[in-house]
Design a protein around this motif. Structure first.
Motif, PDB file in Angstrom:
ATOM      1  N   UNK A  43      -6.149 -17.843  10.068  1.00 24.27           N
ATOM      2  CA  UNK A  43      -5.554 -18.062   8.760  1.00 24.27           C
ATOM      3  C   UNK A  43      -6.441 -17.761   7.537  1.00 24.27           C
ATOM      4  N   UNK A  44      -7.625 -18.536   7.499  1.00 23.36           N
ATOM      5  CA  UNK A  44      -8.585 -18.151   6.144  1.00 23.36           C
ATOM      6  C   UNK A  44      -8.938 -16.760   6.007  1.00 23.36           C
ATOM      7  N   UNK A  45      -9.220 -16.109   7.384  1.00 20.97           N
ATOM      8  CA  UNK A  45      -9.461 -14.694   7.023  1.00 20.97           C
ATOM      9  C   UNK A  45      -8.236 -13.705   6.751  1.00 20.97           C
ATOM     10  N   UNK A  46      -7.168 -14.336   7.267  1.00 20.86           N
ATOM     11  CA  UNK A  46      -5.835 -13.384   6.751  1.00 20.86           C
ATOM     12  C   UNK A  46      -5.631 -13.598   5.132  1.00 20.86           C
ATOM     13  N   UNK A  47      -5.922 -14.860   4.707  1.00 20.42           N
ATOM     14  CA  UNK A  47      -5.779 -15.213   3.230  1.00 20.42           C
ATOM     15  C   UNK A  47      -6.513 -14.349   2.470  1.00 20.42           C
ATOM     16  N   UNK A  48      -7.971 -14.598   2.826  1.00 19.15           N
ATOM     17  CA  UNK A  48      -8.900 -13.739   2.220  1.00 19.15           C
ATOM     18  C   UNK A  48      -8.831 -12.359   1.855  1.00 19.15           C
ATOM     19  N   UNK A  49      -8.397 -11.487   3.119  1.00 26.18           N
ATOM     20  CA  UNK A  49      -7.994 -10.289   3.008  1.00 26.18           C
ATOM     21  C   UNK A  49      -6.735  -9.908   2.074  1.00 26.18           C
ATOM     22  N   UNK A  50      -5.702 -10.602   1.982  1.00 27.82           N
ATOM     23  CA  UNK A  50      -4.817 -10.687   1.220  1.00 27.82           C
ATOM     24  C   UNK A  50      -5.119 -11.021  -0.361  1.00 27.82           C
TER      25      UNK A  50
ATOM     26  N   UNK B 288      -9.133 -20.137  14.947  1.00 28.85           N
ATOM     27  CA  UNK B 288      -9.325 -20.772  13.998  1.00 28.85           C
ATOM     28  C   UNK B 288      -9.665 -20.127  12.749  1.00 28.85           C
ATOM     29  N   UNK B 289     -10.253 -18.986  12.790  1.00 29.29           N
ATOM     30  CA  UNK B 289     -10.353 -18.142  11.577  1.00 29.29           C
ATOM     31  C   UNK B 289      -9.251 -17.235  11.135  1.00 29.29           C
TER      32      UNK B 289
ATOM     33  N   UNK C 268     -11.184  -7.694  10.941  1.00 29.33           N
ATOM     34  CA  UNK C 268     -10.502  -8.895  11.760  1.00 29.33           C
ATOM     35  C   UNK C 268      -9.168  -8.857  11.809  1.00 29.33           C
ATOM     36  N   UNK C 269      -8.593  -8.540  10.736  1.00 30.97           N
ATOM     37  CA  UNK C 269      -7.016  -8.511  10.685  1.00 30.97           C
ATOM     38  C   UNK C 269      -6.398  -7.118  11.018  1.00 30.97           C
ATOM     39  N   UNK C 270      -7.201  -6.161  11.426  1.00 32.67           N
ATOM     40  CA  UNK C 270      -6.691  -5.148  12.247  1.00 32.67           C
ATOM     41  C   UNK C 270      -6.483  -3.900  11.331  1.00 32.67           C
ATOM     42  N   UNK C 271      -6.737  -3.907  10.032  1.00 33.09           N
ATOM     43  CA  UNK C 271      -6.286  -2.634   9.006  1.00 33.09           C
ATOM     44  C   UNK C 271      -7.171  -1.738   8.881  1.00 33.09           C
ATOM     45  N   UNK C 272      -8.493  -1.791   9.462  1.00 28.16           N
ATOM     46  CA  UNK C 272      -9.747  -1.082   9.385  1.00 28.16           C
ATOM     47  C   UNK C 272     -10.563  -0.827  10.356  1.00 28.16           C
ATOM     48  N   UNK C 273     -11.065   0.518  10.723  1.00 25.45           N
ATOM     49  CA  UNK C 273     -12.156   0.341  11.864  1.00 25.45           C
ATOM     50  C   UNK C 273     -13.374  -0.158  11.208  1.00 25.45           C
ATOM     51  N   UNK C 274     -14.461  -0.370  11.883  1.00 28.14           N
ATOM     52  CA  UNK C 274     -15.614  -0.936  11.127  1.00 28.14           C
ATOM     53  C   UNK C 274     -16.227   0.001  10.611  1.00 28.14           C
ATOM     54  N   UNK C 275     -16.079   1.299  11.026  1.00 32.76           N
ATOM     55  CA  UNK C 275     -16.763   2.673  10.297  1.00 32.76           C
ATOM     56  C   UNK C 275     -16.195   2.951   8.860  1.00 32.76           C
ATOM     57  N   UNK C 276     -15.015   2.568   8.833  1.00 30.17           N
ATOM     58  CA  UNK C 276     -14.349   2.605   7.415  1.00 30.17           C
ATOM     59  C   UNK C 276     -14.680   1.589   6.464  1.00 30.17           C
TER      60      UNK C 276
END
Length: 239
Positions: A57-64, A54-55, A177-185
């Motif tokens: 779509x909203x997190x993908x849109x927030x990232x974009x 359920x997260x 969450x969208x997979x484009x960064x590691x947490x350390x980044x």
């Protein structure tokens, strides 16, 4: 025949360099760096496994939406338009913080050249995916700009501290969450951004003090003697 694949993360690269020196004094540092690298990847995989469709779509849109610092520039425009003198100062400080942070994070710091995560191998569901940037993964520019703007503006307009922190946190988490960064980044980017945002707010405060002309009371000369405006006058005898 190709050689061994070089380590991806900054921690792993440093650990490899220190280990090659064969110095027993660096063994603890090497273990710590390798542990950080392992934790970084483990947290990435843990986020990828979260059962929170359920997260997606909203997190993908927030990232974009956070591309090119759009949320922060829009917020700065609103502050400048309706926030009066204080809002304009906050907007200018926030935008300046973004500019300095973006240059530092997206230019010299990207020379670390960490490769982006391989989302399909690491289990990130495709329903979360956003466009994978072509730049290096370390550090996160989105997180850095968000933190810089949040800290710089919050000091000038404290009422916005928590809304801005929440928004910056959502953007930072969305990048993992969208997979484009590691947490350390994200952690390093946010830390650098927060520091530069604090620096920008301090510079703005000093410039504001200079422009206001704040100075101690100046002496008032009268009848050849020097007195201060704050001193109480001596009562004269009545006729």
């Amino acid at each position: 025949m190709s050689g061994p694949t070089p380590p991806e993360s900054v921690e792993a690269r440093l650990a490899e360099r220190f280990s090659a020196r064969d110095d027993p004094r660096l063994s603890r540092v090497v273990r710590m760096l390798r542990s950080l690298d392992s934790v970084d990847r483990d947290v990435y995989r843990a986020v990828a496994r979260l059962p929170t469709a359920w997260l997606d779509t909203p997190l993908r849109r927030s990232s974009d939406f956070a591309d090119f610092s759009k949320p922060w520039l829009l917020t700065a425009a609103v502050l400048a338009a309706v926030g009066g003198a204080r809002g304009r100062r906050a907007a200018l400080t926030g935008v300046a913080a973004i500019g300095v942070t973006s240059f530092l994070v997206n230019q010299p710091m990207k020379l670390a050249a960490r490769r982006r995560p391989h989302r399909s191998r690491l289990g990130v569901p495709q329903t979360r995916w956003v466009g994978m940037p072509s730049s290096a993964s370390f550090p996160s520019g989105h997180s850095a700009s968000a933190a810089a703007f949040c800290v710089a503006v919050s000091r000038a307009v404290p009422e916005l501290r928590w809304p801005l922190r929440a928004a910056a946190g959502v953007v930072a988490f969305s990048r993992v969450y969208t997979g484009v960064h590691y947490p350390g980044d994200v952690v390093v980017g946010a830390t650098v951004g927060a520091g530069l945002g604090q620096l920008a707010s301090m510079v703005a405060l000093r410039l504001g003090d200079r422009q206001s002309g704040a100075s101690p009371p100046s002496p008032v000369r009268a009848a050849g003697s020097t007195t201060y405006a704050a001193s109480s006058p001596t009562p004269s005898p009545r006729a």
